[in-house]
Design an enzyme around this catalytic site. Structure first.
Site, PDB file in Angstrom:
ATOM      1  CG  MET A 173      11.139  -3.561 -31.225  1.00 14.04           C
ATOM      2  SD  MET A 173      12.639  -2.949 -30.411  1.00 14.04           S
ATOM      3  CE  MET A 173      12.162  -3.063 -28.699  1.00 14.04           C
ATOM      4  CG  HIS A 198       6.672  -9.069 -25.166  1.00 14.18           C
ATOM      5  ND1 HIS A 198       7.228  -8.919 -26.422  1.00 14.18           N
ATOM      6  CD2 HIS A 198       6.174 -10.326 -25.133  1.00 14.18           C
ATOM      7  CE1 HIS A 198       7.082 -10.053 -27.106  1.00 14.18           C
ATOM      8  NE2 HIS A 198       6.437 -10.911 -26.339  1.00 14.18           N
ATOM      9  CB  SER A 239       6.191  -6.387 -27.994  1.00 16.69           C
ATOM     10  OG  SER A 239       7.348  -6.157 -27.213  1.00 16.69           O
ATOM     11  CB  THR A 240       7.805  -1.903 -28.811  1.00 14.28           C
ATOM     12  OG1 THR A 240       8.851  -2.695 -28.272  1.00 14.28           O
ATOM     13  CG2 THR A 240       8.167  -0.435 -28.727  1.00 14.28           C
ATOM     14  CG  ASP A 287       6.662 -13.745 -28.901  1.00 16.67           C
ATOM     15  OD1 ASP A 287       6.643 -14.963 -29.153  1.00 16.67           O
ATOM     16  OD2 ASP A 287       6.214 -13.255 -27.852  1.00 16.67           O
TER      17      ASP A 287
END
Length: 375
Positions: A310, A217, A190-191, A313
């Site tokens: 973050m 993401h 993600s991030t 998940d």
């Protein structure tokens, strides 16, 4: 246009406020972003600018932790300003404000490869964005997390004397190291994920023979561009996954935006299945559905890698995978932009290895060599 604002002493939980500069050639967008960020008690917007040259001058005076940077601006655009910002302060975290267009996605990927920490979609409908919680939450969470990264790198994230003592986390326990008879590699991020994916896929190189499924993401417009950049840096063909597509060795499949990517079929003929089921962990695509389905079809013959991001998940999916004999590699905290997703897996004690991003490919090779993952 340059506007410097006095720093406010509004630190949350006794921590120093995160100092932010906002740079966009639109006065309306500058004002909106500044208001949304200033509404969070942990964040102080210390200045705004309308072009890259002016934000460089502000950076020298205000020493920001985070710069939210537009891409297309007069005088000096975001791509030109980005390397200058990082040269002036290697700890500063730059978030690109990107339009959700093919061109915007391509330029954003270039910015991420040049050192930008992350991106946010640039607001297009100011009234709708300003009244919606989703955009504000995404913007504030990213800036808050990245601001703490900058402060840690400078050694400036010190609590005030009145703050309570920090909570001591229990020591991270590693799962038993194992060599996996893997027939599939799955990656969740993600991030900060694009930069980590570029590194891991580059290090794996074109000789890697297992199929690779990746859930990052990211908005739908960005996915084909991300796939192109992964192919360029890694040499392993990567493309946006298609429903019903056969999963074959030596290829990488990227989950489309707004669709969960699942594994269907059977172990000897697995295929991609795309799902519009509700978001999980506030995300679609999400890592957990990919992991659950991969475990259901392949059993323990799956190696999972959880990269920077973050939230948590991937945690539930990794629990199920390891229970079936699969294994998990987590990116370490020092090289993660945000140690949320990999940290959750590490602290649950289900990761067989917790390593820097530069060592992940080597760890994959070690754990899968016995099954002919390399030519």
């Amino acid at each position: 246009m340059v506007l410097a604002a006095p720093a406010a002493s509004r630190a949350a939980a006794g921590e120093q406020p995160i100092r932010v500069l906002v740079c966009d050639d639109s006065a309306v967008i500058r004002g909106l972003l500044a208001r949304l960020l200033d509404s969070d008690p942990a964040i102080t917007v210390v200045g705004t600018a309308s072009n890259g040259r002016d934000v460089l001058g502000l950076q020298a005076r205000e020493k920001p932790d985070v710069v939210v940077l537009d891409i297309e601006m007069p005088v000096m655009d975001g791509l030109a300003a980005l390397p200058a910002l990082l040269r002036a302060d290697p700890a500063v975290q730059v978030v690109m404000a990107s339009t959700l267009t093919t061109r915007g996605a391509d330029v954003t990927m270039k910015a991420l490869r040049l050192g930008a920490a992350d991106y946010v979609p640039k607001p297009t409908a100011v009234g709708g964005i300003a009244s919606g919680d989703g955009f504000r939450r995404d913007l504030v969470e990213k800036v808050r997390a990245l601001g703490r990264v900058a402060q840690r790198r400078r050694g400036s994230a010190r609590p005030s004397p009145a703050a309570p003592p920090p909570r001591i986390s229990p020591p991270v326990q590693l799962a038993a190291p194992r060599t996996v008879a893997a027939e599939l590699l799955v990656i969740g991020s993600s991030t900060g994920g694009p930069q980590a994916l570029f590194r891991v896929m580059k290090d794996l190189g074109p000789q890697f023979r297992l199929p690779v499924l990746i859930t990052q993401h990211m908005p739908a417009t960005f996915i084909p561009i991300l796939a192109e950049h992964i192919s360029k840096v890694g040499g392993l063909p990567c493309a946006e996954a298609k429903d019903g597509e056969r999963i074959v060795a030596g290829r990488a499949y990227l989950a489309p935006g707004d669709r969960h990517m699942l594994v269907a079929g059977d172990r000897h003929a697995p295929v991609i299945s795309l799902s519009s089921a509700p978001p999980e962990n506030f995300c679609r695509p999400a890592v957990d559905p990919m992991l659950r389905s991969a475990t259901a079809v392949m059993g323990g013959r799956v190696l999972a890698v959880i990269l920077t991001g973050m939230g948590h998940d991937g945690l539930a999916g990794c629990r199920g995978l390891t229970a079936q004999g699969g294994a998990v590699i987590a990116q370490d905290e020092a090289t993660s932009v945000v140690w949320g997703m990999p940290g959750a897996v590490a602290q649950a004690g289900i990761a067989s290895a917790i390593v820097p991003v530069g060592d992940i490919a080597r760890e994959i090779m070690t754990m899968t060599r016995s099954v002919g993952a390399f030519a």
